[in-house]
Design an enzyme around this catalytic site. Structure first.
Site, mmCIF file in Angstrom:
data_model
loop_
_atom_site.group_PDB
_atom_site.id
_atom_site.type_symbol
_atom_site.label_atom_id
_atom_site.label_comp_id
_atom_site.label_asym_id
_atom_site.label_seq_id
_atom_site.Cartn_x
_atom_site.Cartn_y
_atom_site.Cartn_z
ATOM 1 N N HIS A 501 5.007 -14.206 0.087
ATOM 2 C CA HIS A 501 3.695 -13.367 -0.231
ATOM 3 C C HIS A 501 4.113 -11.840 -0.391
ATOM 4 C CE1 HIS A 501 -0.580 -12.384 0.174
ATOM 5 N NE2 HIS A 501 -0.151 -11.613 0.751
ATOM 6 N N GLU A 502 4.521 -11.450 0.612
ATOM 7 C CA GLU A 502 4.879 -10.020 0.745
ATOM 8 C C GLU A 502 5.844 -9.449 -0.719
ATOM 9 O OE1 GLU A 502 2.862 -8.376 1.959
ATOM 10 O OE2 GLU A 502 1.927 -9.889 3.603
ATOM 11 N N HIS A 505 3.886 -9.325 -3.481
ATOM 12 C CA HIS A 505 3.112 -8.195 -3.886
ATOM 13 C C HIS A 505 3.805 -7.137 -5.120
ATOM 14 C CE1 HIS A 505 -0.612 -8.732 -2.227
ATOM 15 N NE2 HIS A 505 -0.235 -8.914 -0.864
ATOM 16 N N GLU A 561 -4.522 -10.436 -3.946
ATOM 17 C CA GLU A 561 -3.608 -11.056 -2.753
ATOM 18 C C GLU A 561 -3.375 -12.580 -3.348
ATOM 19 O OE1 GLU A 561 -2.598 -10.297 0.148
ATOM 20 O OE2 GLU A 561 -3.201 -8.220 -0.221
ATOM 21 N N ASP A 565 -0.308 -14.935 -2.690
ATOM 22 C CA ASP A 565 -0.485 -15.981 -2.138
ATOM 23 C C ASP A 565 0.362 -17.246 -3.144
ATOM 24 O OD1 ASP A 565 -1.697 -15.602 0.190
ATOM 25 O OD2 ASP A 565 -3.727 -16.058 -0.340
#
Length: 653
Positions: A501-502, A505, A561, A565
């Site tokens: 997830h990070e 980003h 987000e 995800d």
């Protein structure tokens, strides 16, 4: 875009009435977490409970016990910086002393406010007001230049509003009206404790609200702010001075920084274009009341216990908390607020250790390799853009657990004990001055890329596009996210998905606009970015309007987000499938487990208005629906509630 069917909507909204009969095929989140939700109790001093919150609560219990040990036996503390945190903790616990002193410690704040009697006084004292953190019709910070992250710039931002977001001021927003009534009563009651009679208190609070109302139409709401690249609006400093002639930016900023900067960034130009209208002579009485009320409220937590509880009334109303935090929690949170990296380093070294840190770092490197492989197989990007993306992946800086060294600021944070005449509020004001001075001094210094965005004792993780780094504090690296006792598939469904997830980003709708050095620049071909935007719009459409907790999800607000995800889950899924012991049902089960959430109605409303994350239950369900492997893992068919037609499944990374 096809909307979610009713079974998914009902379960995603946290309805546990059908928990006994919930099937994974009808509602993944509810099937895994429904029974838990039946008995889960939201602590009185919290707005929610669940995955992240439960870990944070357990961590805090441990740290409360450790700090009690430190107070009993100071010889346990060998780190001089942590020793300062313990001193502040002890001072924060001295409630009897503060109850006896009343509001006396706030007198310097009151004197400074009283000394601002006109806009001329305001401008004459502006440099001091900036250094002291006094409430102004703007805020100021020093941050990396988004387009050249080797250097720092001054950013001028808008002041905060009384209500959580601009949308709360709409005439049809009943929640906003109720909250404003709570704030009004609280502010009037607090002013009464400071010696104001009922009539004077009501007048000051009414005028403060009038000034707040003047700000509202000039600022952006949370949806508009979600695209944070639009907050980068560099101006020549001379032009800003001309833009707002009624505020002495030239004199004040030159005094604070020792020189006039060449350029500054206005986060919201429209506000500053209208700031001169706000600081008119007719509005000064309104500003002074706004200043007075804001500054008095800012002192309450550090004065008597009665004022601490009274001054927190509005904050608790926003989240729906029933009670104030205990004395012990308040004291720990106060100390942690100023010494979080030192406390986090202690926590990480004692309860996490270097071996686990290295193990998680290996997982991160593997996830980056998975991402590279997925990019190589990508069918909608050109080779040129893929190569740029891989360069960005290769240069991501990884920070796991806790920092080896603390930033120099911590050596400057000194606490004056009660024996030496120190008060809690006096220390807080002094510490805040040191923090501001340290931040302002960065203007002439190279950007420090070694800084940690989060302390080791925070249950969270993050990616910073301006630094192209990812941070995984030690506190999140435990079950259900990560444990050596869990299977590889469970770990990938937990911390693996968080890691990916990070990383994702770096390629969400905001992060995609920054290169490998963290500079905001376009490294995409026009065709590739158009294809990317088409896919992000599909994700916006997928979430937009889903009913939740009596309101609806704003697809634009939560898009960044959601992109992360989706990318995180798909990459973690691929990593799990590469292991010999792959267990996809366990993977999706743990994915749903980490998003378990039970929150107050007020807190749910708040998150829907301002949070860039979708509600936890929807993160669990909708992203799983987008994964083809979910359907095979649980034999989900068109007859089931979790079914989403293949053409409606959104996959970006």
């Amino acid at each position: 875009m096809k909307k979610l069917n009713q079974a998914t909507v009902r379960g995603g909204a946290g309805d546990t009435t059908a928990a006994e009969s919930a099937r994974i095929q009808d509602n993944l989140y509810l099937a895994i977490n429904g029974e838990w939700a039946k008995t889960a109790v939201i602590p009185g001093d919290q707005p929610r409970t669940g995955g992240f919150s439960d870990l944070a609560d357990e961590l805090e219990k441990q740290m409360l016990a450790d700090f009690a040990g430190f107070r009993e036996d100071p010889s346990q503390v060998t780190d001089p910086i942590l020793a300062e945190a313990v001193k502040l903790n002890e001072l924060a616990l001295a409630f009897e002393d503060r109850d006896q002193a009343g509001v006396a410690a706030a007198q310097p704040v009151l004197d400074e406010v009283a000394g601002v009697t006109s806009w001329a006084d305001f401008n004459h004292q502006l440099a001091t007001l900036i250094k002291d953190g006094v409430a102004k019709p703007f805020s100021l910070s020093v941050e990396p230049d988004m387009k050249n992250t080797d250097v720092n710039l001054i950013y001028l931002d808008v002041p905060g509003l009384i209500l959580p977001d601009k949308t709360y001021y709409a005439e049809d927003n009943e929640n906003g009206a109720q909250l404003l009534a709570v704030w009004t009563k609280m502010a009037e009651d607090v002013l009464a404790k400071f010696g104001y009679n009922a009539e004077a208190a009501a007048k000051e609070v009414a005028q403060a609200k009038q000034f707040d109302a003047l700000i509202v139409p000039l600022v952006k709401n949370s949806e508009e702010l979600a695209d944070y690249t639009k907050q980068y609006n560099p101006y020549a400093f001379a032009d800003v001075v001309k833009l707002v002639p009624d505020v002495d930016f030239a004199g004040a900023i030159t005094s604070v920084f020792g020189k006039a900067p060449e350029k500054v960034v206005l986060t919201q130009p429209h506000y500053f274009e209208n700031l001169s209208q706000l600081v008119s002579e007719a509005n000064f009485p309104l500003y002074h009341s706004w200043l007075l009320v804001n500054m008095i409220l800012s002192t309450t937590s550090a004065l008597t216990d009665e004022l601490r509880i009274l001054g927190g009334t509005y904050g608790r109303a926003i989240g729906g908390q029933k009670e104030a935090s205990s004395h012990e929690k308040f004291a720990y949170r106060t100390a942690n607020g100023y010494f979080d990296d030192a406390v986090g380093k202690y926590y990480g070294e004692k309860y996490f250790g270097d071996a686990a840190r290295q193990d998680v770092a290996q997982m991160i490197h593997k996830m980056i390799d998975v991402y590279k492989a997925r990019l190589a197989d990508n069918t909608w990007l050109s080779q040129a853009t893929k190569e740029k993306a891989i360069v960005k992946l290769n240069t991501i800086k990884i920070k796991v657990g806790y920092p080896d060294k603390l930033q120099p600021i911590y050596a400057q944070l000194k606490v004056k004990t009660a024996a030496d005449g120190g008060t809690l509020l006096g220390n807080i004001l002094s510490l805040n001055q040191v923090v501001r001075a340290y931040s302002f001094a960065k203007l002439d210094q190279p950007v420090d890329r070694s800084r940690w965005a989060m302390p080791g004792n925070l249950v969270n993780a993050c990616y910073d596009p301006s630094f192209n780094d990812i941070t995984f504090p030690a506190a999140i690296l435990q079950a259900p996210f990560y444990s050596l006792k869990q299977s590889s598939s469970e770990n990938y469904g937990g911390i693996g998905a968080v890691i990916a997830h990070e990383i994702s980003h770096a390629f969400d709708n905001n992060g995609a606009k920054f290169d490998e050095k963290g500079n905001m620049t376009n490294w995409w071909t026009d065709a590739d970015y158009a294809a990317f935007e088409k896919r992000t719009q599909a994700m916006i459409n997928e979430f937009d309007g889903i009913p939740y907790s009596g309101a609806q999800v704003n697809g634009k607000l939560v898009i960044s987000e959601n992109v992360a995800d989706g990318g995180g889950l798909s990459c973690a899924l691929q990593a799990a499938k590469s292991e010999a012991d792959v267990d996809l049902p366990a993977f999706f089960t743990n994915w749903a487990r980490v998003w378990r959430l039970k929150a107050t109605a007020a807190f749910n409303q708040l998150l829907l208005a301002i949070d860039v994350h979708a509600p936890g239950p929807l993160r669990a369900n909708v992203q799983a629906q987008n994964m083809d492997d979910f359907y095979t893992a649980f034999n989900v068919t068109e007859k089931d509630g979790m079914w989403l037609a293949p053409e409606d499944r959104v996959n970006i990374w």
